[in-house]
Design an enzyme around this catalytic site. Structure first.
Site, PDB file in Angstrom:
ATOM      1  N   SER A  59       2.119 -10.035 -32.553  1.00  0.00           N
ATOM      2  CA  SER A  59       1.210  -9.087 -31.903  1.00  0.00           C
ATOM      3  C   SER A  59      -0.247  -9.381 -32.252  1.00  0.00           C
ATOM      4  O   SER A  59      -0.559  -9.989 -33.281  1.00  0.00           O
ATOM      5  CB  SER A  59       1.555  -7.658 -32.326  1.00  0.00           C
ATOM      6  OG  SER A  59       2.884  -7.372 -31.997  1.00  0.00           O
TER       7      SER A  59
HETATM    8  N1  SAM Z   1       6.508  -7.669 -35.328  1.00  0.00           N
HETATM    9  C1  SAM Z   1       6.482  -9.025 -34.854  1.00  0.00           C
HETATM   10  C2  SAM Z   1       5.561  -9.908 -35.640  1.00  0.00           C
HETATM   11  O1  SAM Z   1       4.914  -9.412 -36.572  1.00  0.00           O
HETATM   12  O2  SAM Z   1       5.525 -11.107 -35.343  1.00  0.00           O
HETATM   13  C3  SAM Z   1       6.185  -9.119 -33.379  1.00  0.00           C
HETATM   14  C4  SAM Z   1       7.326  -8.650 -32.572  1.00  0.00           C
HETATM   15  S1  SAM Z   1       7.494  -9.304 -30.949  1.00  0.00           S
HETATM   16  C5  SAM Z   1       6.166  -8.565 -30.121  1.00  0.00           C
HETATM   17  C6  SAM Z   1       8.929  -8.339 -30.483  1.00  0.00           C
HETATM   18  C7  SAM Z   1      10.216  -8.787 -31.132  1.00  0.00           C
HETATM   19  O3  SAM Z   1      11.206  -7.794 -30.900  1.00  0.00           O
HETATM   20  C8  SAM Z   1      10.759 -10.084 -30.580  1.00  0.00           C
HETATM   21  O4  SAM Z   1      10.944 -11.011 -31.618  1.00  0.00           O
HETATM   22  C9  SAM Z   1      12.090  -9.671 -29.948  1.00  0.00           C
HETATM   23  O5  SAM Z   1      13.092 -10.670 -30.039  1.00  0.00           O
HETATM   24  C10 SAM Z   1      12.439  -8.454 -30.769  1.00  0.00           C
HETATM   25  N2  SAM Z   1      13.396  -7.507 -30.171  1.00  0.00           N
HETATM   26  C11 SAM Z   1      13.507  -7.116 -28.888  1.00  0.00           C
HETATM   27  N3  SAM Z   1      14.504  -6.205 -28.765  1.00  0.00           N
HETATM   28  C12 SAM Z   1      15.022  -6.026 -30.014  1.00  0.00           C
HETATM   29  C13 SAM Z   1      16.069  -5.215 -30.554  1.00  0.00           C
HETATM   30  N4  SAM Z   1      16.807  -4.404 -29.794  1.00  0.00           N
HETATM   31  N5  SAM Z   1      16.315  -5.276 -31.888  1.00  0.00           N
HETATM   32  C14 SAM Z   1      15.594  -6.105 -32.693  1.00  0.00           C
HETATM   33  N6  SAM Z   1      14.608  -6.907 -32.235  1.00  0.00           N
HETATM   34  C15 SAM Z   1      14.316  -6.847 -30.919  1.00  0.00           C
END
Ligand code: SAM
Length: 213
Positions: A59
């Site tokens: 993000s």
């Molecule tokens: N917090 C992260 C960082 O610091 O890099 C950025 C997160 S990225 C915007 C969103 C993440 O959520 C992705 O890696 C995606 O695979 C994950 N994601 C999506 N749905 C999910 C779920 N149901 N459970 C866990 N992770 C999930």
């Protein structure tokens, strides 16, 4: 390293309204360059989201700062993060003294983040799975942060929050969301604050969007 870029970024965050010195200090000290692909390291202190592979992103620093400030992290708090991604947000929470539990649904990103935590000596609990159903085993949490866009606030996450705890989650469509900051005031009672407007990748799972791939 990156001192000038870091100071410029921090000045921009302050100018955009970030006030919490502890949050700014965490952003100053957690090396974001180690959470992005090597070829993008020179952009690590730009106020932008960056690709981390598998169609996902780390993000934007302003978004990390807003969400972290909204969580009101204190030392020793137990915090659940849904959407580990690169692991950067989890590392920020760890730097602030929280005991962090983080869930990632993508196995490759999960493995990479877990390796990164090991290399950096961070004691962050990791799980590969569907974070929309939370991580019941260690609940209740003092704070929950969801870093992917949800169609609604997943009920299991509301249930796994302790009374007095805060849940920060972007809610809306797949293209634009409003940050919801819920404070649990009673067993099934919440106060909600909202901040427009954000753009996250979708939260995919039982209590999120359906996987259409
Ligand atoms: N917090 C992260 C960082 O610091 O890099 C950025 C997160 S990225 C915007 C969103 C993440 O959520 C992705 O890696 C995606 O695979 C994950 N994601 C999506 N749905 C999910 C779920 N149901 N459970 C866990 N992770 C999930």
């Amino acid at each position: 390293m990156y001192e000038n870029e870091k100071e410029k970024l921090l000045a921009e965050l302050v100018q955009q309204g970030i006030k919490d010195e502890k949050v700014l200090d965490a952003i100053r000290n957690v090396p974001r360059e180690l959470f992005v692909p090597e070829i993008l390291r020179h952009q690590a202190y730009k106020n932008v989201a960056l690709p981390i592979g598998k169609g996902q992103t780390i993000s934007q620093p302003l978004t990390v700062a807003i969400m972290t400030e909204a969580l009101k992290v204190e030392k020793g708090m137990k915090i659940l993060e849904v959407g580990t991604g690169s692991g950067y947000q989890a590392a920020i929470l760890d730097y602030l003294g929280a005991k962090v539990y983080t869930i990632e649904r993508d196995f490759d990103l999960f493995k990479e983040a877990r390796k990164r935590f090991q290399e950096l000596g961070l004691k962050i609990a990791t799980l590969c799975g569907d974070g929309t159903i939370g991580w019941n085993e260690f609940s209740p949490y003092d704070g929950i942060i969801v870093t992917a866009a949800a169609p609604d606030v997943p009920k299991p996450l509301k249930d796994q929050l302790s009374v007095g705890g805060r849940l920060v989650i972007p809610v809306g469509s797949k293209t634009t969301q409003i940050m919801h900051i819920l404070t649990k005031t009673g067993e099934n009672e919440f106060e909600v604050e909202k901040i427009p407007a954000f753009q996250f990748v979708p939260l995919i799972g039982l209590e999120g969007w359906k996987n259409e791939l």
